[in-house]
Design a protein around this motif. Structure first.
Motif, PDB file in Angstrom:
ATOM      1  N   LEU A   1       0.818  -1.206   0.000  1.00 56.23           N
ATOM      2  CA  LEU A   1       0.000   0.000   0.000  1.00 56.23           C
ATOM      3  C   LEU A   1       0.854   1.259   0.000  1.00 56.23           C
ATOM      4  CD1 LEU A   1      -2.887   1.085   0.032  1.00 56.23           C
ATOM      5  CD2 LEU A   1      -2.813   1.041   2.535  1.00 56.23           C
ATOM      6  N   ASP A   2       2.011   1.254   0.665  1.00 59.57           N
ATOM      7  CA  ASP A   2       2.840   2.460   0.659  1.00 59.57           C
ATOM      8  C   ASP A   2       3.366   2.779  -0.739  1.00 59.57           C
ATOM      9  OD1 ASP A   2       4.491   0.259   0.649  1.00 59.57           O
ATOM     10  OD2 ASP A   2       5.863   1.006   2.177  1.00 59.57           O
ATOM     11  N   VAL A   3       3.623   1.741  -1.556  1.00 57.12           N
ATOM     12  CA  VAL A   3       4.044   1.970  -2.943  1.00 57.12           C
ATOM     13  C   VAL A   3       2.874   2.502  -3.765  1.00 57.12           C
ATOM     14  CG1 VAL A   3       4.943   0.873  -5.031  1.00 57.12           C
ATOM     15  CG2 VAL A   3       5.808   0.184  -2.786  1.00 57.12           C
ATOM     16  N   ILE A   4       1.694   1.911  -3.578  1.00 54.48           N
ATOM     17  CA  ILE A   4       0.494   2.395  -4.269  1.00 54.48           C
ATOM     18  C   ILE A   4       0.241   3.856  -3.928  1.00 54.48           C
ATOM     19  CG2 ILE A   4      -2.020   2.148  -4.393  1.00 54.48           C
ATOM     20  CD1 ILE A   4      -1.627  -0.855  -4.012  1.00 54.48           C
ATOM     21  N   PHE A   5       0.431   4.216  -2.663  1.00 52.08           N
ATOM     22  CA  PHE A   5       0.203   5.598  -2.244  1.00 52.08           C
ATOM     23  C   PHE A   5       1.122   6.568  -2.977  1.00 52.08           C
ATOM     24  CE2 PHE A   5      -1.919   5.039   2.200  1.00 52.08           C
ATOM     25  CZ  PHE A   5      -3.094   4.714   1.564  1.00 52.08           C
ATOM     26  N   ARG A   6       2.368   6.170  -3.211  1.00 49.77           N
ATOM     27  CA  ARG A   6       3.277   7.073  -3.920  1.00 49.77           C
ATOM     28  C   ARG A   6       2.796   7.296  -5.361  1.00 49.77           C
ATOM     29  NH1 ARG A   6       7.345   4.184  -1.009  1.00 49.77           N
ATOM     30  NH2 ARG A   6       8.047   3.012  -2.842  1.00 49.77           N
ATOM     31  N   LEU A   7       2.299   6.239  -5.992  1.00 52.23           N
ATOM     32  CA  LEU A   7       1.773   6.374  -7.357  1.00 52.23           C
ATOM     33  C   LEU A   7       0.535   7.266  -7.392  1.00 52.23           C
ATOM     34  CD1 LEU A   7       2.059   2.640  -8.501  1.00 52.23           C
ATOM     35  CD2 LEU A   7       3.576   4.516  -9.124  1.00 52.23           C
ATOM     36  N   LEU A   8      -0.390   7.036  -6.457  1.00 47.08           N
ATOM     37  CA  LEU A   8      -1.626   7.819  -6.431  1.00 47.08           C
ATOM     38  C   LEU A   8      -1.358   9.279  -6.075  1.00 47.08           C
ATOM     39  CD1 LEU A   8      -4.058   5.325  -4.634  1.00 47.08           C
ATOM     40  CD2 LEU A   8      -3.764   5.702  -7.092  1.00 47.08           C
ATOM     41  N   SER A   9      -0.399   9.500  -5.186  1.00 44.43           N
ATOM     42  CA  SER A   9      -0.092  10.865  -4.754  1.00 44.43           C
ATOM     43  C   SER A   9       0.358  11.735  -5.917  1.00 44.43           C
ATOM     44  CB  SER A   9       0.979  10.834  -3.663  1.00 44.43           C
ATOM     45  OG  SER A   9       1.302  12.138  -3.228  1.00 44.43           O
TER      46      SER A   9
ATOM     47  N   VAL B   1     -11.001   4.852  -6.874  1.00 42.20           N
ATOM     48  CA  VAL B   1      -9.836   3.983  -6.731  1.00 42.20           C
ATOM     49  C   VAL B   1      -9.768   3.412  -5.318  1.00 42.20           C
ATOM     50  CG1 VAL B   1      -7.320   3.866  -6.800  1.00 42.20           C
ATOM     51  CG2 VAL B   1      -8.545   5.242  -8.490  1.00 42.20           C
ATOM     52  N   LEU B   2      -9.980   4.268  -4.320  1.00 42.81           N
ATOM     53  CA  LEU B   2      -9.893   3.803  -2.938  1.00 42.81           C
ATOM     54  C   LEU B   2     -11.024   2.838  -2.603  1.00 42.81           C
ATOM     55  CD1 LEU B   2      -8.795   7.062  -1.079  1.00 42.81           C
ATOM     56  CD2 LEU B   2      -7.386   5.203  -1.982  1.00 42.81           C
ATOM     57  N   SER B   3     -12.165   2.984  -3.266  1.00 47.08           N
ATOM     58  CA  SER B   3     -13.257   2.047  -3.009  1.00 47.08           C
ATOM     59  C   SER B   3     -12.890   0.642  -3.475  1.00 47.08           C
ATOM     60  CB  SER B   3     -14.543   2.526  -3.690  1.00 47.08           C
ATOM     61  OG  SER B   3     -14.480   2.355  -5.091  1.00 47.08           O
ATOM     62  N   VAL B   4     -12.089   0.544  -4.540  1.00 50.26           N
ATOM     63  CA  VAL B   4     -11.613  -0.764  -4.990  1.00 50.26           C
ATOM     64  C   VAL B   4     -10.718  -1.388  -3.925  1.00 50.26           C
ATOM     65  CG1 VAL B   4     -10.198  -1.939  -6.720  1.00 50.26           C
ATOM     66  CG2 VAL B   4     -11.796  -0.163  -7.429  1.00 50.26           C
ATOM     67  N   LEU B   5      -9.814  -0.584  -3.349  1.00 52.11           N
ATOM     68  CA  LEU B   5      -8.894  -1.102  -2.330  1.00 52.11           C
ATOM     69  C   LEU B   5      -9.626  -1.456  -1.040  1.00 52.11           C
ATOM     70  CD1 LEU B   5      -5.896   1.366  -2.820  1.00 52.11           C
ATOM     71  CD2 LEU B   5      -6.322  -0.822  -3.942  1.00 52.11           C
ATOM     72  N   SER B   6     -10.602  -0.639  -0.659  1.00 53.05           N
ATOM     73  CA  SER B   6     -11.304  -0.885   0.598  1.00 53.05           C
ATOM     74  C   SER B   6     -12.307  -2.026   0.498  1.00 53.05           C
ATOM     75  CB  SER B   6     -12.013   0.392   1.061  1.00 53.05           C
ATOM     76  OG  SER B   6     -13.026   0.776   0.153  1.00 53.05           O
ATOM     77  N   ALA B   7     -12.586  -2.504  -0.736  1.00 53.09           N
ATOM     78  CA  ALA B   7     -13.559  -3.575  -0.906  1.00 53.09           C
ATOM     79  C   ALA B   7     -13.104  -4.877  -0.266  1.00 53.09           C
ATOM     80  CB  ALA B   7     -13.827  -3.807  -2.394  1.00 53.09           C
ATOM     81  N   THR B   8     -11.830  -5.017   0.045  1.00 60.33           N
ATOM     82  CA  THR B   8     -11.346  -6.226   0.720  1.00 60.33           C
ATOM     83  C   THR B   8     -11.842  -6.314   2.154  1.00 60.33           C
ATOM     84  OG1 THR B   8      -9.374  -5.017   1.392  1.00 60.33           O
ATOM     85  CG2 THR B   8      -9.239  -6.313  -0.629  1.00 60.33           C
TER      86      THR B   8
ATOM     87  N   GLY C   1      -8.531  17.383   5.036  1.00 65.25           N
ATOM     88  CA  GLY C   1      -7.946  18.379   4.147  1.00 65.25           C
ATOM     89  C   GLY C   1      -7.404  17.718   2.895  1.00 65.25           C
ATOM     90  N   ASN C   2      -6.091  17.877   2.655  1.00 67.01           N
ATOM     91  CA  ASN C   2      -5.460  17.296   1.475  1.00 67.01           C
ATOM     92  C   ASN C   2      -4.723  16.000   1.813  1.00 67.01           C
ATOM     93  OD1 ASN C   2      -5.023  17.605  -1.375  1.00 67.01           O
ATOM     94  ND2 ASN C   2      -2.866  18.053  -0.949  1.00 67.01           N
ATOM     95  N   THR C   3      -5.068  15.389   2.946  1.00 69.59           N
ATOM     96  CA  THR C   3      -4.398  14.168   3.387  1.00 69.59           C
ATOM     97  C   THR C   3      -5.407  13.022   3.506  1.00 69.59           C
ATOM     98  OG1 THR C   3      -2.732  15.416   4.631  1.00 69.59           O
ATOM     99  CG2 THR C   3      -3.029  13.096   5.226  1.00 69.59           C
ATOM    100  N   ILE C   4      -5.062  11.877   2.933  1.00 67.16           N
ATOM    101  CA  ILE C   4      -5.841  10.659   3.037  1.00 67.16           C
ATOM    102  C   ILE C   4      -5.149   9.732   4.026  1.00 67.16           C
ATOM    103  CG2 ILE C   4      -6.845   8.688   1.829  1.00 67.16           C
ATOM    104  CD1 ILE C   4      -7.991  11.308   0.889  1.00 67.16           C
ATOM    105  N   ARG C   5      -5.888   9.264   5.024  1.00 61.43           N
ATOM    106  CA  ARG C   5      -5.318   8.333   6.016  1.00 61.43           C
ATOM    107  C   ARG C   5      -5.891   6.947   5.803  1.00 61.43           C
ATOM    108  NH1 ARG C   5      -2.437  10.553  10.049  1.00 61.43           N
ATOM    109  NH2 ARG C   5      -2.482  12.838  10.181  1.00 61.43           N
ATOM    110  N   ALA C   6      -5.019   5.955   5.895  1.00 63.89           N
ATOM    111  CA  ALA C   6      -5.417   4.551   5.775  1.00 63.89           C
ATOM    112  C   ALA C   6      -5.228   3.867   7.111  1.00 63.89           C
ATOM    113  CB  ALA C   6      -4.579   3.861   4.723  1.00 63.89           C
ATOM    114  N   ARG C   7      -6.248   3.126   7.529  1.00 62.66           N
ATOM    115  CA  ARG C   7      -6.188   2.390   8.784  1.00 62.66           C
ATOM    116  C   ARG C   7      -6.590   0.948   8.546  1.00 62.66           C
ATOM    117  NH1 ARG C   7      -8.590   7.331   9.869  1.00 62.66           N
ATOM    118  NH2 ARG C   7      -7.504   8.661  11.412  1.00 62.66           N
ATOM    119  N   VAL C   8      -5.870   0.029   9.192  1.00 66.16           N
ATOM    120  CA  VAL C   8      -6.205  -1.381   9.114  1.00 66.16           C
ATOM    121  C   VAL C   8      -7.510  -1.627   9.866  1.00 66.16           C
ATOM    122  CG1 VAL C   8      -5.509  -3.717   9.762  1.00 66.16           C
ATOM    123  CG2 VAL C   8      -3.814  -2.098   8.877  1.00 66.16           C
ATOM    124  N   ILE C   9      -8.399  -2.408   9.260  1.00 62.24           N
ATOM    125  CA  ILE C   9      -9.637  -2.792   9.926  1.00 62.24           C
ATOM    126  C   ILE C   9      -9.357  -4.050  10.750  1.00 62.24           C
ATOM    127  CG2 ILE C   9     -12.010  -3.582   9.617  1.00 62.24           C
ATOM    128  CD1 ILE C   9     -12.108  -1.989   7.044  1.00 62.24           C
TER     129      ILE C   9
END
Length: 384
Positions: A319-327, A358-365, A374-382
């Motif tokens: 996910l950290d690599v994906i975040f760099r691409l999306l950013s 895009v994030l809805s695809v990732l969160s579908a798991t 603001g301009n920051t997206i936070r990801a948290r493990v469920i």
């Protein structure tokens, strides 16, 4: 005529049966990204969805996917879509609405996020006198630079050499910000696709003895055959080319510069003077640290140039690599909290999708959720 609904349906059928060629796949994704066949895609998705699943393999794969999502909550989770029947394959190549529609049919609601629109065709041209010309796909213009005529036609900049340079060579720089990309045709006919957050510095007219450009960030090139050698420099390597097609990913925030060869032959020399020669389908990784070695491995060329063809292609990607691409494409910041950075995902999503989609695809798991501040997206493990 290739530009017909019947031909489009033929390509989607080949995609679903895994008989499509690389060039046909590139054409299919290009047609999808243009949005001209959305109604045909929606109709095809509806047909496939209503089709009864009779194959034992498809049923087994579907059950395996759901079991994996349900039972491995404490492990690294992956969005395993690639092998999921014909319906999933169609959903993946759909743009925004199609992908989200598919997820909703599986009763998985996307996380509520304000929509962030994707990047676009925009850049800045820095001329030899350091003046700047903003570029975007809505303009057409012509100007003169160092013996060359420079024409902008939509999202492409084309150089035509009128004479050999006399005296000092005039250099231009094409610069894309985060959220922008652009195309460039150099004075020798070489074509360059420039990804977000990148720069290409080049002579307005190449001198008689060589062709030499400098790249930061990422670019895909189709080099015109010429008796003059073609050199591409980054901060960590020099690529020597003679008529070939390759992708170079030289973002400084990545651990290494990745060069992937699609056709022809290239020679790569790092700052320690270690050299390797690549064959088509190979990728070299030049470390941004002190390593003198240049590992070479087999690579998926389609995945390497997915950005150029208009989509994201994640294959068991952290996910950290994906975040760099999306950013770079959506121009937002990402923060992965706790163990979220190490989660792995596989998915294919068009770059015309909004970030929410895009994030809805990732969160579908069910493995991770996202929130925006603001301009920051936070990801948290469920946690289960």
């Amino acid at each position: 005529m290739h530009d017909t609904p019947a031909f489009f349906r033929q390509l989607t059928d080949k995609y679903l049966t895994d008989t499509i060629t690389a060039s046909e796949k590139e054409l299919l994704f290009s047609m999808i990204s243009e949005g001209a066949y959305q109604s045909e895609l929606e109709q095809l998705l509806a047909e496939v969805w209503e089709r009864p699943v009779t194959g034992g393999e498809d049923i087994a794969v579907r059950e395996q996917i759901f079991d994996n999502i349900r039972t491995q909550q404490k492990k690294v989770r992956q969005l395993r879509i690639r092998r999921w029947s014909a319906a999933a394959a169609i959903a993946l190549v759909l743009g925004a609405a199609g992908t989200v529609f598919f997820l909703q049919r599986e009763h998985r609601s996307p996380q509520p996020l304000a929509a962030v629109q994707p990047g676009s065709q925009k850049a800045v041209l820095i001329l030899g006198d350091q003046s700047q010309v903003p570029l975007d796909s809505s303009f057409s213009r012509t100007l003169q630079q160092g013996g060359a005529t420079v024409s902008q036609k939509g999202g492409q900049l084309i150089y035509t050499a009128n004479s050999q340079p006399s005296g000092a060579v005039t250099f231009n720089t094409l610069q894309t910000a985060r959220g922008g990309q652009f195309r460039l045709q150099l004075p020798d006919g070489t074509r360059v696709w420039v990804n977000a957050g990148s720069t290409v510095r080049y002579p307005a007219v190449f001198p008689a003895n060589e062709r030499h450009i400098t790249v930061t960030g990422e670019a895909y090139m189709e080099v015109q055959a010429d008796k003059r050698p073609f050199l591409v420099s980054t901060q960590h390597e020099t690529v020597q080319v003679l008529g070939t097609a390759f992708n170079i990913n030289a973002y400084e925030e990545e651990p290494s510069t990745l060069t992937t060869l699609l056709s022809g032959k290239i020679r790569i020399v790092n700052n320690h003077q270690t050299a390797v020669v690549l064959a088509p389908g190979q990728q070299a990784a030049v470390s941004h640290q002190a390593s003198t070695e240049i590992p070479v491995a087999e690579a998926d060329p389609d995945q390497a140039i997915a950005w150029k063809n208009g989509y994201f292609d994640f294959e068991n990607e952290r996910l950290d690599v994906i975040f760099r691409l999306l950013s770079r494409w959506y121009d937002v910041q990402f923060v992965a909290e706790g163990k979220a950075a190490g989660l792995q995902f596989s998915a294919v999503v068009t770059r015309t999708s909004s970030l929410e989609e895009v994030l809805s695809v990732l969160s579908a798991t069910g493995a991770v959720n996202f929130s925006r501040e603001g301009n920051t997206i936070r990801a948290r493990v469920i946690t289960p």
